[in-house]
Design a protein around this motif. Structure first.
Motif, PDB file in Angstrom:
ATOM      1  N   GLN A  38      26.555  75.228  33.851  1.00 34.40           N
ATOM      2  CA  GLN A  38      27.136  74.196  34.704  1.00 34.40           C
ATOM      3  C   GLN A  38      27.419  74.773  36.090  1.00 34.40           C
ATOM      4  O   GLN A  38      27.659  75.962  36.245  1.00 34.40           O
ATOM      5  CB  GLN A  38      28.434  73.651  34.088  1.00 34.40           C
ATOM      6  N   THR A  39      27.376  73.889  37.067  1.00 34.24           N
ATOM      7  CA  THR A  39      27.668  74.216  38.454  1.00 34.24           C
ATOM      8  C   THR A  39      28.791  73.301  38.914  1.00 34.24           C
ATOM      9  O   THR A  39      28.738  72.105  38.625  1.00 34.24           O
ATOM     10  CB  THR A  39      26.413  73.961  39.331  1.00 34.24           C
ATOM     11  N   PRO A  40      29.790  73.788  39.631  1.00 40.49           N
ATOM     12  CA  PRO A  40      30.840  72.898  40.125  1.00 40.49           C
ATOM     13  C   PRO A  40      30.228  71.726  40.895  1.00 40.49           C
ATOM     14  O   PRO A  40      29.330  71.906  41.709  1.00 40.49           O
ATOM     15  CB  PRO A  40      31.660  73.796  41.049  1.00 40.49           C
ATOM     16  N   GLY A  41      30.695  70.525  40.586  1.00 43.25           N
ATOM     17  CA  GLY A  41      30.189  69.323  41.244  1.00 43.25           C
ATOM     18  C   GLY A  41      28.983  68.716  40.551  1.00 43.25           C
ATOM     19  O   GLY A  41      28.509  67.660  40.935  1.00 43.25           O
ATOM     20  N   MET A  42      28.479  69.410  39.510  1.00 38.41           N
ATOM     21  CA  MET A  42      27.315  68.932  38.774  1.00 38.41           C
ATOM     22  C   MET A  42      27.586  69.032  37.282  1.00 38.41           C
ATOM     23  O   MET A  42      28.248  69.959  36.833  1.00 38.41           O
ATOM     24  CB  MET A  42      26.075  69.750  39.127  1.00 38.41           C
ATOM     25  N   PHE A  43      27.054  68.080  36.518  1.00 41.58           N
ATOM     26  CA  PHE A  43      27.225  68.088  35.074  1.00 41.58           C
ATOM     27  C   PHE A  43      25.854  67.923  34.432  1.00 41.58           C
ATOM     28  O   PHE A  43      25.230  66.878  34.556  1.00 41.58           O
ATOM     29  CB  PHE A  43      28.170  66.964  34.644  1.00 41.58           C
ATOM     30  N   ARG A  44      25.364  69.003  33.784  1.00 42.86           N
ATOM     31  CA  ARG A  44      24.060  68.993  33.134  1.00 42.86           C
ATOM     32  C   ARG A  44      24.242  68.816  31.632  1.00 42.86           C
ATOM     33  O   ARG A  44      25.152  69.380  31.041  1.00 42.86           O
ATOM     34  CB  ARG A  44      23.324  70.304  33.393  1.00 42.86           C
ATOM     35  N   GLN A  45      23.301  68.074  31.030  1.00 45.71           N
ATOM     36  CA  GLN A  45      23.273  67.915  29.587  1.00 45.71           C
ATOM     37  C   GLN A  45      21.833  68.052  29.107  1.00 45.71           C
ATOM     38  O   GLN A  45      20.929  67.464  29.696  1.00 45.71           O
ATOM     39  CB  GLN A  45      23.802  66.542  29.175  1.00 45.71           C
ATOM     40  N   ALA A  46      21.636  68.810  28.048  1.00 48.25           N
ATOM     41  CA  ALA A  46      20.303  69.016  27.492  1.00 48.25           C
ATOM     42  C   ALA A  46      19.962  67.914  26.501  1.00 48.25           C
ATOM     43  O   ALA A  46      20.781  67.536  25.669  1.00 48.25           O
ATOM     44  CB  ALA A  46      20.227  70.371  26.813  1.00 48.25           C
TER      45      ALA A  46
END
Length: 167
Positions: A38-46
């Motif tokens: 994860q990156t601050p300001g971004m939300f990744r989901q596989a």
């Protein structure tokens, strides 16, 4: 169109079980896996990766990017990436000095070739950016580039996980 290979279409019980368990998979949109870098300001989901479905050469998932969020300058090594914009406005900067810029809107695809220095930006000051992301491998390769000053300064947003520490 001719085929050089032949198929034995007789099936046994073992074949049926193999196809049932190792065939097509449907990953429901409400069952994506947030256990990804994860990156601050971004939300990744596989959605599709080795851990979830046994994928060997591809990773696919979603990313939600907050308004005005920006990554640091980075590249993804040998990986190719495709980003499909679902909602919002994406801005991409790339090049040796991030001298090139393009924007993408819903329905647009973005292709990022291997080793291209780039910066991902939500171009909207007040709306999230929703995208589908596909990468050509399961490895989360991110190489932060610290000797290129971003044209649009990130808010200390770096890809960080146990492998990729904050620069």
């Amino acid at each position: 169109m001719s085929s050089d290979h032949k198929h034995d279409h007789s099936h046994t019980y073992d074949d049926a079980e193999r196809w049932k368990n190792d065939g097509v998979r449907v990953i429901k949109g409400d069952r994506l896996d947030p256990n990804t870098a994860q990156t601050p300001g971004m939300f990744r989901q596989a959605a599709v990766n080795h851990a979830r479905v046994g994928a060997q050469k591809i990773w696919a998932g979603t990313v939600s990017i907050q308004a005005n969020a920006k990554t640091g300058v980075h590249h993804h090594g040998e990986l190719e990436s495709v980003i499909y914009v679902v909602r919002g406005k994406a801005r991409m900067r790339w090049g040796d000095h991030l001298e090139y810029v393009a924007e993408a809107e819903p329905g647009d695809f973005i292709y990022v070739p291997p080793f291209v220095p780039h910066q991902e930006i939500n171009a909207s000051p007040d709306e999230p950016l929703e995208c589908v992301l596909v990468r050509s491998d399961n490895e989360a390769v991110v190489v932060n580039i610290t000797d290129i000053d971003p044209v649009e300064q990130p808010e200390e947003v770096y890809w960080t996980d146990p492998i990729h520490k904050h620069p």
